[in-house]
Design a protein around this motif. Structure first.
Motif, short mmCIF file in Angstrom:
data_model
loop_
_atom_site.label_atom_id
_atom_site.label_comp_id
_atom_site.label_asym_id
_atom_site.label_seq_id
_atom_site.Cartn_x
_atom_site.Cartn_y
_atom_site.Cartn_z
N ILE A 69 0.84 -1.20 0.00
CA ILE A 69 0.00 0.00 0.00
C ILE A 69 0.87 1.25 0.00
O ILE A 69 2.02 1.22 0.42
CB ILE A 69 -0.97 0.03 1.20
N ARG A 70 0.31 2.30 -0.47
CA ARG A 70 0.99 3.59 -0.45
C ARG A 70 0.23 4.48 0.53
O ARG A 70 -0.99 4.59 0.45
CB ARG A 70 0.99 4.21 -1.83
N ILE A 71 0.95 5.10 1.42
CA ILE A 71 0.35 6.02 2.39
C ILE A 71 0.70 7.43 1.96
O ILE A 71 1.88 7.79 1.91
CB ILE A 71 0.84 5.75 3.82
#
Length: 71
Positions: free
Chosen positions: A9-11
């Motif tokens: 995931i990318r935050i």
């Protein structure tokens, strides 16, 4: 049968909060290493309640983590 799923995931955080996120993740990493070292030097006692009783206050104080991360 056991299944494991790994997610990447990318935050996205505002630039003014990026430094805080990096500091928090570094503190969390250091706390994990601290716990791992404790477990290796104390006969691999992995009981949650035993570890919590011995380490919780140390983790909160030494690494300044919020309670959810310390758990």
């Amino acid at each position: 049968m056991k299944f494991t799923k790994t997610l990447k995931i990318r935050i996205n955080v505002p630039s003014e909060q990026e430094t805080l996120l990096r500091q928090m993740t570094e503190q969390y990493r250091q706390a994990c290493n601290f716990i791992s070292e404790y477990v290796f030097t104390h006969s691999f006692d992995l009981n949650f309640f035993s570890l919590n009783k011995v380490l919780y206050r140390n983790i909160r104080g030494k690494f300044r983590l919020k309670s959810q991360l310390a758990q």
